[in-house]
Design an enzyme around this catalytic site. Structure first.
Site: not given
Length: 558
Positions: A196, A201, A465, A481
Protein backbone atom coordinates in the site's frame (compact mmCIF):
# COMPACT_ATOMS: atom_id res chain seq x y z
CA UNK A 1 -18.87 4.89 19.65
CA UNK A 2 -17.58 5.72 16.20
CA UNK A 3 -15.27 2.94 15.09
CA UNK A 4 -12.99 3.42 12.10
CA UNK A 5 -10.79 0.49 11.16
CA UNK A 6 -9.25 2.33 8.25
CA UNK A 7 -6.30 4.45 9.32
CA UNK A 8 -4.10 6.80 7.41
CA UNK A 9 -0.50 5.81 7.79
CA UNK A 10 2.29 8.23 8.50
CA UNK A 11 6.02 7.87 8.56
CA UNK A 12 7.06 7.02 5.01
CA UNK A 13 10.14 8.79 3.76
CA UNK A 14 8.38 9.68 0.51
CA UNK A 15 5.93 11.79 2.47
CA UNK A 16 7.65 13.23 5.52
CA UNK A 17 11.22 14.15 6.36
CA UNK A 18 12.67 12.97 9.67
CA UNK A 19 13.99 15.46 12.18
CA UNK A 20 16.97 14.90 14.47
CA UNK A 21 14.91 12.81 16.87
CA UNK A 22 13.78 10.43 14.18
CA UNK A 23 10.15 11.59 14.38
CA UNK A 24 8.16 12.80 11.38
CA UNK A 25 6.87 16.34 11.53
CA UNK A 26 5.95 18.00 8.29
CA UNK A 27 4.76 16.85 4.94
CA UNK A 28 1.58 16.23 2.99
CA UNK A 29 -1.16 14.02 4.33
CA UNK A 30 0.17 10.56 5.14
CA UNK A 31 -1.08 7.26 4.00
CA UNK A 32 -4.19 5.28 4.54
CA UNK A 33 -3.61 2.24 6.68
CA UNK A 34 -3.92 -1.43 6.00
CA UNK A 35 -6.20 -2.52 8.81
CA UNK A 36 -9.58 -3.82 7.84
CA UNK A 37 -11.65 -5.55 10.51
CA UNK A 38 -11.04 -7.36 13.71
CA UNK A 39 -10.44 -10.53 11.74
CA UNK A 40 -6.84 -9.84 10.86
CA UNK A 41 -4.89 -11.00 13.93
CA UNK A 42 -4.44 -14.41 15.43
CA UNK A 43 -4.35 -15.34 19.10
CA UNK A 44 -1.40 -13.83 20.92
CA UNK A 45 0.15 -14.28 24.35
CA UNK A 46 -0.97 -11.96 27.11
CA UNK A 47 2.48 -10.44 27.66
CA UNK A 48 2.45 -9.00 24.11
CA UNK A 49 -0.52 -6.76 24.93
CA UNK A 50 -0.50 -3.41 26.65
CA UNK A 51 -2.31 -0.09 26.89
CA UNK A 52 -1.67 3.48 27.97
CA UNK A 53 -4.07 6.35 28.78
CA UNK A 54 -2.92 9.93 28.32
CA UNK A 55 -4.85 12.91 29.70
CA UNK A 56 -3.60 16.18 28.19
CA UNK A 57 -4.65 19.31 30.16
CA UNK A 58 -4.95 22.71 28.47
CA UNK A 59 -4.85 20.94 25.15
CA UNK A 60 -5.71 23.90 22.94
CA UNK A 61 -2.87 25.95 24.42
CA UNK A 62 -0.18 23.61 23.07
CA UNK A 63 1.46 25.53 20.25
CA UNK A 64 2.99 22.84 18.03
CA UNK A 65 3.22 19.22 19.21
CA UNK A 66 3.27 17.21 22.39
CA UNK A 67 4.82 13.88 23.40
CA UNK A 68 3.41 11.59 26.06
CA UNK A 69 5.53 9.95 28.72
CA UNK A 70 7.20 6.74 27.63
CA UNK A 71 5.28 3.58 28.42
CA UNK A 72 5.74 -0.18 28.09
CA UNK A 73 3.38 -2.27 25.98
CA UNK A 74 3.93 -5.62 24.36
CA UNK A 75 7.46 -5.83 25.68
CA UNK A 76 8.53 -2.62 23.93
CA UNK A 77 8.79 1.05 24.82
CA UNK A 78 6.49 3.55 23.14
CA UNK A 79 5.14 7.07 23.35
CA UNK A 80 2.32 9.00 21.71
CA UNK A 81 2.79 12.10 19.60
CA UNK A 82 -0.01 14.60 18.92
CA UNK A 83 -0.26 17.77 16.85
CA UNK A 84 -3.16 19.71 18.44
CA UNK A 85 -3.40 22.07 15.45
CA UNK A 86 -2.65 19.45 12.82
CA UNK A 87 0.51 18.30 11.09
CA UNK A 88 0.14 20.46 7.97
CA UNK A 89 -3.58 19.67 7.94
CA UNK A 90 -6.81 20.94 9.48
CA UNK A 91 -7.18 17.73 11.51
CA UNK A 92 -5.88 16.51 14.83
CA UNK A 93 -2.81 14.34 14.09
CA UNK A 94 -2.02 11.37 16.35
CA UNK A 95 0.88 8.89 16.09
CA UNK A 96 2.34 5.97 18.00
CA UNK A 97 6.12 6.29 18.09
CA UNK A 98 9.24 4.41 19.14
CA UNK A 99 11.39 6.75 21.30
CA UNK A 100 15.20 6.88 21.18
CA UNK A 101 15.25 5.37 17.70
CA UNK A 102 18.82 6.46 17.18
CA UNK A 103 19.92 3.90 19.78
CA UNK A 104 18.32 0.98 17.96
CA UNK A 105 20.33 -1.43 15.76
CA UNK A 106 20.24 -0.55 12.07
CA UNK A 107 18.33 -3.75 11.23
CA UNK A 108 15.79 -3.40 14.06
CA UNK A 109 12.15 -4.08 13.11
CA UNK A 110 8.93 -4.65 15.03
CA UNK A 111 5.44 -5.43 13.80
CA UNK A 112 2.57 -4.06 15.88
CA UNK A 113 -1.16 -3.42 15.70
CA UNK A 114 -2.66 -0.66 17.80
CA UNK A 115 -5.94 1.05 18.58
CA UNK A 116 -6.27 4.79 19.27
CA UNK A 117 -9.25 5.76 21.42
CA UNK A 118 -10.40 9.38 21.84
CA UNK A 119 -12.80 9.76 24.76
CA UNK A 120 -15.92 11.93 24.75
CA UNK A 121 -17.45 13.36 27.91
CA UNK A 122 -20.87 12.66 26.40
CA UNK A 123 -20.48 8.93 26.93
CA UNK A 124 -18.90 5.83 25.51
CA UNK A 125 -21.14 5.76 22.45
CA UNK A 126 -19.69 9.11 21.31
CA UNK A 127 -16.02 8.04 21.56
CA UNK A 128 -13.87 7.84 18.41
CA UNK A 129 -11.79 4.71 17.84
CA UNK A 130 -9.34 4.05 15.03
CA UNK A 131 -7.11 1.02 14.36
CA UNK A 132 -3.73 0.74 12.67
CA UNK A 133 -0.89 -1.69 12.07
CA UNK A 134 2.69 -1.12 11.01
CA UNK A 135 6.05 -2.76 10.57
CA UNK A 136 8.19 -0.35 12.61
CA UNK A 137 11.88 0.08 11.78
CA UNK A 138 14.60 2.66 12.23
CA UNK A 139 13.42 4.32 9.03
CA UNK A 140 9.76 4.29 10.08
CA UNK A 141 9.60 4.88 13.81
CA UNK A 142 6.10 6.39 14.01
CA UNK A 143 2.75 5.55 12.53
CA UNK A 144 -0.79 6.78 12.90
CA UNK A 145 -3.29 9.29 11.60
CA UNK A 146 -2.41 12.63 10.11
CA UNK A 147 -6.16 13.27 9.86
CA UNK A 148 -7.53 11.65 13.02
CA UNK A 149 -10.50 14.01 13.35
CA UNK A 150 -11.26 17.43 11.80
CA UNK A 151 -10.35 20.26 14.16
CA UNK A 152 -13.84 21.69 13.74
CA UNK A 153 -15.31 18.47 15.15
CA UNK A 154 -12.68 18.19 17.86
CA UNK A 155 -13.59 21.64 19.19
CA UNK A 156 -17.34 21.22 18.74
CA UNK A 157 -18.81 21.23 22.30
CA UNK A 158 -21.53 18.87 21.10
CA UNK A 159 -18.93 16.16 20.46
CA UNK A 160 -17.54 16.41 24.01
CA UNK A 161 -13.90 15.61 23.18
CA UNK A 162 -12.44 18.60 25.06
CA UNK A 163 -13.76 18.37 28.60
CA UNK A 164 -12.74 21.43 30.63
CA UNK A 165 -9.97 21.97 28.09
CA UNK A 166 -8.50 18.47 28.54
CA UNK A 167 -8.23 15.74 25.95
CA UNK A 168 -7.96 12.04 26.83
CA UNK A 169 -6.43 9.43 24.52
CA UNK A 170 -5.90 5.74 25.10
CA UNK A 171 -3.72 3.45 22.98
CA UNK A 172 -3.87 -0.34 23.03
CA UNK A 173 -0.93 -2.19 21.50
CA UNK A 174 -0.36 -5.74 20.35
CA UNK A 175 3.15 -6.74 19.27
CA UNK A 176 3.79 -9.59 16.86
CA UNK A 177 7.21 -11.14 17.43
CA UNK A 178 7.29 -12.46 13.87
CA UNK A 179 9.91 -10.51 11.93
CA UNK A 180 7.87 -10.56 8.72
CA UNK A 181 4.19 -11.46 9.21
CA UNK A 182 3.70 -11.76 5.45
CA UNK A 183 6.68 -13.98 4.66
CA UNK A 184 4.62 -17.18 4.50
CA UNK A 185 1.79 -15.92 2.28
CA UNK A 186 3.10 -17.77 -0.79
CA UNK A 187 3.59 -21.00 1.13
CA UNK A 188 0.24 -20.75 2.93
CA UNK A 189 -1.98 -19.60 0.07
CA UNK A 190 -0.01 -19.70 -3.18
CA UNK A 191 -0.36 -15.94 -3.50
CA UNK A 192 1.34 -12.75 -2.27
CA UNK A 193 0.02 -9.30 -1.46
CA UNK A 194 0.53 -5.80 -2.82
CA UNK A 195 2.18 -2.95 -0.96
CA UNK A 196 0.00 0.00 0.00
CA UNK A 197 1.61 3.25 -1.15
CA UNK A 198 -0.69 5.32 0.97
CA UNK A 199 -4.29 5.21 -0.16
CA UNK A 200 -3.84 2.58 -2.87
CA UNK A 201 -5.74 -0.20 -1.08
CA UNK A 202 -8.65 0.30 -3.50
CA UNK A 203 -6.26 -0.27 -6.43
CA UNK A 204 -4.73 -3.32 -4.75
CA UNK A 205 -8.13 -4.96 -4.33
CA UNK A 206 -8.93 -4.39 -8.00
CA UNK A 207 -5.53 -5.65 -9.19
CA UNK A 208 -5.79 -8.86 -7.17
CA UNK A 209 -9.24 -9.44 -8.67
CA UNK A 210 -8.05 -8.88 -12.23
CA UNK A 211 -5.01 -11.07 -11.62
CA UNK A 212 -7.31 -13.93 -10.58
CA UNK A 213 -9.12 -13.75 -13.94
CA UNK A 214 -6.61 -15.98 -15.68
CA UNK A 215 -7.85 -15.29 -19.20
CA UNK A 216 -7.27 -11.59 -18.52
CA UNK A 217 -3.83 -12.22 -17.00
CA UNK A 218 -2.82 -14.40 -19.95
CA UNK A 219 -3.84 -11.66 -22.39
CA UNK A 220 -1.79 -9.12 -20.41
CA UNK A 221 1.21 -11.46 -20.64
CA UNK A 222 0.74 -11.81 -24.40
CA UNK A 223 0.86 -8.06 -25.03
CA UNK A 224 4.05 -7.13 -26.90
CA UNK A 225 6.70 -5.35 -24.83
CA UNK A 226 9.35 -2.98 -26.04
CA UNK A 227 12.93 -4.06 -25.58
CA UNK A 228 13.86 -3.53 -21.95
CA UNK A 229 10.21 -3.54 -20.93
CA UNK A 230 10.12 -7.20 -19.93
CA UNK A 231 8.12 -8.22 -16.95
CA UNK A 232 11.21 -9.07 -14.94
CA UNK A 233 12.66 -5.55 -14.98
CA UNK A 234 11.89 -2.47 -12.92
CA UNK A 235 11.12 -2.46 -9.23
CA UNK A 236 11.57 -6.16 -8.64
CA UNK A 237 15.21 -6.24 -9.77
CA UNK A 238 16.38 -2.81 -8.76
CA UNK A 239 16.51 -1.58 -12.35
CA UNK A 240 15.07 1.79 -13.21
CA UNK A 241 11.29 1.72 -13.24
CA UNK A 242 10.80 5.26 -14.53
CA UNK A 243 8.47 5.45 -17.51
CA UNK A 244 9.63 8.91 -18.53
CA UNK A 245 7.59 10.40 -21.33
CA UNK A 246 6.44 7.05 -22.67
CA UNK A 247 2.89 7.19 -23.98
CA UNK A 248 0.33 6.00 -21.44
CA UNK A 249 -1.03 3.53 -23.98
CA UNK A 250 2.30 1.68 -23.67
CA UNK A 251 3.40 2.62 -20.15
CA UNK A 252 0.33 1.38 -18.28
CA UNK A 253 0.12 -2.05 -19.95
CA UNK A 254 3.87 -2.63 -19.56
CA UNK A 255 3.76 -1.69 -15.87
CA UNK A 256 0.71 -3.91 -15.26
CA UNK A 257 2.46 -6.78 -17.00
CA UNK A 258 5.37 -6.46 -14.60
CA UNK A 259 3.09 -6.31 -11.55
CA UNK A 260 1.36 -9.51 -12.66
CA UNK A 261 4.66 -11.28 -13.27
CA UNK A 262 5.88 -10.39 -9.79
CA UNK A 263 2.61 -11.49 -8.20
CA UNK A 264 3.15 -14.86 -9.84
CA UNK A 265 6.84 -15.39 -9.10
CA UNK A 266 8.13 -13.30 -6.18
CA UNK A 267 7.99 -14.44 -2.56
CA UNK A 268 7.05 -11.19 -0.83
CA UNK A 269 4.62 -8.30 -1.27
CA UNK A 270 4.82 -6.56 -4.64
CA UNK A 271 5.22 -2.81 -5.16
CA UNK A 272 3.01 -0.77 -7.48
CA UNK A 273 4.88 2.55 -7.74
CA UNK A 274 5.82 2.02 -11.36
CA UNK A 275 2.21 1.32 -12.24
CA UNK A 276 0.92 4.45 -10.52
CA UNK A 277 3.67 6.52 -12.17
CA UNK A 278 2.46 5.19 -15.51
CA UNK A 279 -0.94 6.75 -14.67
CA UNK A 280 0.84 10.10 -14.49
CA UNK A 281 0.44 10.23 -10.70
CA UNK A 282 2.97 11.85 -8.41
CA UNK A 283 3.52 10.71 -4.82
CA UNK A 284 0.66 12.83 -3.48
CA UNK A 285 -1.83 11.05 -5.75
CA UNK A 286 -0.95 7.78 -4.03
CA UNK A 287 -2.23 9.31 -0.80
CA UNK A 288 -5.66 10.05 -2.23
CA UNK A 289 -8.35 7.49 -2.83
CA UNK A 290 -9.62 7.36 -6.39
CA UNK A 291 -12.69 5.75 -7.88
CA UNK A 292 -12.35 1.99 -8.46
CA UNK A 293 -14.73 1.99 -11.41
CA UNK A 294 -12.84 4.83 -13.08
CA UNK A 295 -9.49 3.10 -12.51
CA UNK A 296 -10.84 -0.14 -13.93
CA UNK A 297 -11.99 1.63 -17.07
CA UNK A 298 -8.68 3.45 -17.49
CA UNK A 299 -6.78 0.18 -17.24
CA UNK A 300 -9.04 -1.60 -19.70
CA UNK A 301 -9.04 1.29 -22.18
CA UNK A 302 -5.23 1.42 -22.23
CA UNK A 303 -4.99 -2.35 -22.55
CA UNK A 304 -7.42 -2.39 -25.48
CA UNK A 305 -5.23 0.12 -27.30
CA UNK A 306 -2.09 -1.90 -26.61
CA UNK A 307 -3.72 -5.16 -27.70
CA UNK A 308 -4.76 -3.88 -31.13
CA UNK A 309 -3.08 -5.72 -33.94
CA UNK A 310 -1.98 -8.57 -31.66
CA UNK A 311 -3.31 -12.07 -31.13
CA UNK A 312 -5.10 -10.91 -27.98
CA UNK A 313 -6.95 -8.05 -29.67
CA UNK A 314 -10.53 -7.91 -28.47
CA UNK A 315 -9.91 -9.81 -25.22
CA UNK A 316 -11.25 -7.00 -23.03
CA UNK A 317 -14.55 -6.89 -24.90
CA UNK A 318 -14.77 -10.69 -25.05
CA UNK A 319 -14.42 -10.96 -21.27
CA UNK A 320 -16.19 -7.91 -19.88
CA UNK A 321 -18.51 -6.40 -22.49
CA UNK A 322 -22.27 -6.88 -22.57
CA UNK A 323 -25.02 -5.00 -24.38
CA UNK A 324 -28.25 -3.29 -23.37
CA UNK A 325 -31.40 -2.71 -25.39
CA UNK A 326 -32.69 0.78 -24.58
CA UNK A 327 -36.20 1.55 -25.76
CA UNK A 328 -38.91 4.21 -25.72
CA UNK A 329 -42.36 3.17 -26.90
CA UNK A 330 -45.35 5.47 -27.16
CA UNK A 331 -48.49 4.38 -25.34
CA UNK A 332 -51.10 5.87 -27.67
CA UNK A 333 -49.49 5.88 -31.11
CA UNK A 334 -47.40 3.40 -33.08
CA UNK A 335 -43.95 4.82 -32.46
CA UNK A 336 -40.93 3.11 -30.92
CA UNK A 337 -37.27 4.09 -30.61
CA UNK A 338 -34.47 1.65 -29.70
CA UNK A 339 -30.74 1.95 -29.13
CA UNK A 340 -28.08 -0.69 -28.47
CA UNK A 341 -25.31 0.21 -26.01
CA UNK A 342 -22.31 -1.65 -24.64
CA UNK A 343 -21.24 -1.83 -20.99
CA UNK A 344 -18.31 -3.30 -19.07
CA UNK A 345 -19.83 -2.91 -15.61
CA UNK A 346 -23.22 -2.18 -14.13
CA UNK A 347 -24.07 0.22 -11.32
CA UNK A 348 -26.82 -1.23 -9.14
CA UNK A 349 -28.93 0.56 -6.54
CA UNK A 350 -28.56 -0.54 -2.93
CA UNK A 351 -31.06 1.87 -1.41
CA UNK A 352 -34.47 0.22 -1.23
CA UNK A 353 -33.15 -3.12 -2.47
CA UNK A 354 -32.57 -6.28 -0.39
CA UNK A 355 -30.87 -8.45 -3.01
CA UNK A 356 -29.01 -8.27 -6.31
CA UNK A 357 -32.13 -9.39 -8.16
CA UNK A 358 -34.08 -6.57 -6.50
CA UNK A 359 -31.53 -4.20 -8.00
CA UNK A 360 -31.95 -5.75 -11.45
CA UNK A 361 -35.72 -5.38 -11.08
CA UNK A 362 -35.22 -1.70 -10.46
CA UNK A 363 -32.63 -1.37 -13.25
CA UNK A 364 -35.07 -2.81 -15.78
CA UNK A 365 -38.24 -1.25 -14.41
CA UNK A 366 -39.85 0.92 -17.10
CA UNK A 367 -40.42 4.62 -16.53
CA UNK A 368 -43.59 6.33 -17.74
CA UNK A 369 -42.95 9.63 -19.55
CA UNK A 370 -46.01 11.82 -19.12
CA UNK A 371 -47.11 15.30 -18.20
CA UNK A 372 -44.22 17.73 -18.40
CA UNK A 373 -41.92 14.78 -19.12
CA UNK A 374 -43.68 13.60 -22.29
CA UNK A 375 -41.64 12.12 -25.12
CA UNK A 376 -41.24 14.04 -28.38
CA UNK A 377 -42.16 11.36 -30.93
CA UNK A 378 -41.13 12.03 -34.51
CA UNK A 379 -44.23 12.83 -36.55
CA UNK A 380 -46.50 12.61 -33.50
CA UNK A 381 -45.40 15.45 -31.22
CA UNK A 382 -45.55 15.09 -27.46
CA UNK A 383 -46.69 11.65 -26.38
CA UNK A 384 -47.02 9.58 -23.24
CA UNK A 385 -44.41 6.84 -23.49
CA UNK A 386 -42.72 4.00 -21.68
CA UNK A 387 -38.93 4.13 -21.33
CA UNK A 388 -36.78 1.24 -20.22
CA UNK A 389 -33.72 -0.94 -20.63
CA UNK A 390 -33.27 -4.68 -21.10
CA UNK A 391 -30.21 -6.78 -21.76
CA UNK A 392 -29.32 -8.26 -25.13
CA UNK A 393 -26.43 -10.19 -23.61
CA UNK A 394 -24.36 -10.39 -20.45
CA UNK A 395 -20.57 -10.79 -20.55
CA UNK A 396 -18.65 -13.87 -19.35
CA UNK A 397 -17.25 -11.76 -16.48
CA UNK A 398 -19.98 -9.63 -14.94
CA UNK A 399 -18.79 -6.69 -12.81
CA UNK A 400 -21.41 -5.17 -10.53
CA UNK A 401 -20.75 -1.84 -8.83
CA UNK A 402 -22.99 -1.45 -5.78
CA UNK A 403 -24.07 2.13 -5.11
CA UNK A 404 -23.15 2.29 -1.43
CA UNK A 405 -22.61 6.07 -1.56
CA UNK A 406 -25.48 8.45 -2.20
CA UNK A 407 -26.37 12.09 -1.74
CA UNK A 408 -28.74 12.63 1.18
CA UNK A 409 -30.82 15.71 0.44
CA UNK A 410 -32.09 15.92 4.01
CA UNK A 411 -28.52 16.03 5.34
CA UNK A 412 -27.19 17.95 2.32
CA UNK A 413 -24.22 15.59 2.24
CA UNK A 414 -22.95 12.34 0.80
CA UNK A 415 -23.65 9.31 2.99
CA UNK A 416 -22.64 5.67 2.93
CA UNK A 417 -25.43 3.10 2.88
CA UNK A 418 -24.55 0.35 5.33
CA UNK A 419 -27.92 -1.36 5.00
CA UNK A 420 -28.21 -5.11 4.57
CA UNK A 421 -27.86 -6.13 0.91
CA UNK A 422 -27.76 -9.83 0.07
CA UNK A 423 -25.84 -11.56 -2.69
CA UNK A 424 -25.03 -15.22 -3.09
CA UNK A 425 -22.53 -17.69 -4.43
CA UNK A 426 -24.63 -17.95 -7.59
CA UNK A 427 -26.68 -15.41 -9.57
CA UNK A 428 -29.35 -16.56 -12.04
CA UNK A 429 -30.22 -13.77 -14.46
CA UNK A 430 -32.56 -16.05 -16.40
CA UNK A 431 -34.86 -16.14 -13.39
CA UNK A 432 -38.40 -14.71 -13.34
CA UNK A 433 -39.03 -15.83 -16.92
CA UNK A 434 -35.92 -14.09 -18.32
CA UNK A 435 -37.58 -10.74 -17.66
CA UNK A 436 -34.27 -8.87 -17.70
CA UNK A 437 -33.52 -10.00 -21.27
CA UNK A 438 -34.50 -8.31 -24.51
CA UNK A 439 -36.38 -10.23 -27.21
CA UNK A 440 -33.17 -10.38 -29.26
CA UNK A 441 -31.26 -12.17 -26.47
CA UNK A 442 -30.10 -15.65 -27.46
CA UNK A 443 -32.18 -18.38 -25.78
CA UNK A 444 -29.19 -20.73 -26.12
CA UNK A 445 -27.08 -18.80 -23.60
CA UNK A 446 -27.58 -19.79 -19.95
CA UNK A 447 -27.07 -16.73 -17.76
CA UNK A 448 -26.17 -18.52 -14.54
CA UNK A 449 -23.18 -16.99 -12.76
CA UNK A 450 -20.79 -18.01 -9.98
CA UNK A 451 -19.21 -15.52 -7.59
CA UNK A 452 -15.47 -14.99 -8.10
CA UNK A 453 -14.67 -11.89 -6.03
CA UNK A 454 -16.14 -9.54 -3.44
CA UNK A 455 -14.51 -6.12 -3.07
CA UNK A 456 -15.20 -4.56 0.33
CA UNK A 457 -15.17 -1.03 1.69
CA UNK A 458 -14.74 -0.59 5.42
CA UNK A 459 -15.35 2.85 6.87
CA UNK A 460 -17.44 5.90 6.09
CA UNK A 461 -18.06 8.39 3.34
CA UNK A 462 -15.00 10.50 4.20
CA UNK A 463 -12.51 7.68 4.04
CA UNK A 464 -11.97 4.04 4.59
CA UNK A 465 -10.11 0.93 3.69
CA UNK A 466 -10.55 -1.47 0.79
CA UNK A 467 -9.78 -5.16 0.51
CA UNK A 468 -10.98 -8.11 -1.53
CA UNK A 469 -12.14 -11.67 -1.13
CA UNK A 470 -11.25 -13.80 -4.17
CA UNK A 471 -11.27 -17.51 -4.91
CA UNK A 472 -8.62 -17.67 -7.64
CA UNK A 473 -8.88 -21.42 -8.26
CA UNK A 474 -12.64 -21.45 -7.86
CA UNK A 475 -12.79 -23.14 -4.47
CA UNK A 476 -10.79 -21.72 -1.55
CA UNK A 477 -11.65 -18.14 -0.65
CA UNK A 478 -8.69 -15.86 0.10
CA UNK A 479 -8.68 -12.43 1.69
CA UNK A 480 -6.35 -9.95 -0.04
CA UNK A 481 -5.72 -7.06 2.35
CA UNK A 482 -2.77 -5.16 0.86
CA UNK A 483 0.35 -7.11 1.88
CA UNK A 484 -1.61 -9.72 3.79
CA UNK A 485 -3.13 -12.79 2.12
CA UNK A 486 -4.95 -15.43 4.15
CA UNK A 487 -7.43 -18.25 3.74
CA UNK A 488 -10.98 -17.59 4.93
CA UNK A 489 -14.26 -19.45 5.12
CA UNK A 490 -16.97 -18.82 2.53
CA UNK A 491 -19.18 -16.96 5.00
CA UNK A 492 -16.40 -14.40 5.58
CA UNK A 493 -16.44 -13.56 1.87
CA UNK A 494 -20.19 -13.62 1.33
CA UNK A 495 -22.63 -13.31 4.23
CA UNK A 496 -20.30 -11.25 6.41
CA UNK A 497 -20.25 -8.52 3.75
CA UNK A 498 -23.98 -8.08 3.32
CA UNK A 499 -23.95 -5.08 5.66
CA UNK A 500 -26.53 -4.19 8.25
CA UNK A 501 -26.07 -5.74 11.70
CA UNK A 502 -25.77 -4.41 15.22
CA UNK A 503 -24.46 -1.25 16.76
CA UNK A 504 -20.90 -0.07 16.21
CA UNK A 505 -20.04 0.03 19.87
CA UNK A 506 -16.53 -1.28 19.89
CA UNK A 507 -17.26 -4.32 17.74
CA UNK A 508 -14.29 -6.24 16.49
CA UNK A 509 -12.77 -6.72 19.93
CA UNK A 510 -12.36 -9.85 21.90
CA UNK A 511 -13.16 -9.92 25.61
CA UNK A 512 -9.88 -8.25 26.54
CA UNK A 513 -10.49 -5.30 24.23
CA UNK A 514 -7.89 -6.36 21.67
CA UNK A 515 -8.15 -7.44 18.09
CA UNK A 516 -9.78 -10.81 17.72
CA UNK A 517 -8.60 -14.07 16.20
CA UNK A 518 -8.57 -14.02 12.39
CA UNK A 519 -10.80 -17.05 11.95
CA UNK A 520 -13.21 -16.23 14.79
CA UNK A 521 -16.87 -16.78 13.97
CA UNK A 522 -18.00 -14.64 16.85
CA UNK A 523 -20.55 -11.84 17.40
CA UNK A 524 -17.93 -9.04 17.28
CA UNK A 525 -17.65 -9.48 13.54
CA UNK A 526 -21.38 -8.98 13.14
CA UNK A 527 -21.24 -5.79 15.17
CA UNK A 528 -18.84 -4.28 12.67
CA UNK A 529 -20.69 -5.55 9.60
CA UNK A 530 -22.42 -2.21 9.16
CA UNK A 531 -19.05 -0.55 8.56
CA UNK A 532 -17.58 -3.15 6.18
CA UNK A 533 -19.66 -4.29 3.26
CA UNK A 534 -19.40 -5.21 -0.40
CA UNK A 535 -19.25 -2.41 -2.95
CA UNK A 536 -18.26 -4.46 -6.02
CA UNK A 537 -19.10 -8.04 -7.03
CA UNK A 538 -17.47 -10.03 -9.81
CA UNK A 539 -19.38 -13.00 -11.21
CA UNK A 540 -18.31 -15.45 -13.93
CA UNK A 541 -20.77 -17.29 -16.16
CA UNK A 542 -20.85 -20.89 -14.93
CA UNK A 543 -20.62 -22.36 -18.43
CA UNK A 544 -17.43 -20.35 -19.09
CA UNK A 545 -15.86 -20.72 -15.65
CA UNK A 546 -13.11 -23.07 -16.84
CA UNK A 547 -12.16 -20.91 -19.83
CA UNK A 548 -12.10 -17.68 -17.77
CA UNK A 549 -10.03 -19.36 -15.04
CA UNK A 550 -7.86 -21.18 -17.57
CA UNK A 551 -4.37 -22.44 -16.75
CA UNK A 552 -1.41 -20.13 -17.29
CA UNK A 553 1.12 -22.10 -19.31
CA UNK A 554 4.88 -21.58 -19.38
CA UNK A 555 4.66 -20.29 -22.96
CA UNK A 556 2.15 -17.64 -21.85
CA UNK A 557 4.65 -15.97 -19.51
CA UNK A 558 6.90 -13.26 -20.97
Amino acid sequence: MEVDSDPERAGLEERQQANDNGEREHGPEPMEGTVSESTQHRNHPEHLKGEFTWEIPNFSQIEHKEYSDKFEAGGSTWRLLVFPHGNNTDHLSVFLAIPDAQDLPSDWTLYAAFRLHLFSSRGHEHDLVKDAQHHFSRREVDWGYNTFIPLSELHDPARGFLSSGSLTLRVQVWVNPTTNPYAESRADTGFVGLKNQGATCYMNSLLQTLYAINAFRRAVYHMPSEEGDGARGGEATGASSETGDKDEAEAIPAALQRVFWRLQFTDGPVGTKELTRSFGWDSSDAFQQHDVQELNRILCDRLEVRMKGTKVEGTIAQLFEGHTHNYIECLNVDCRSTRRESFQDLQLDVAGCRTVLDSFDRYCAPEILEGENQYVAEGHGLQDARKGVLFEDFPPVLQLQLKRFEYDYAKDAMVKLNTRYEFGDTLDLDSHGRRYLAPAASPAVRNLYRLLAVLVHSGGVHGGHYYAYVRPEGSQWLKFDDERVEKVEAHAAVEDNWGGGGAADGGGLDGSGFLAKSNARAPPLARLARHANAYMLVYVRASEWDSVLCSIRAQDIP
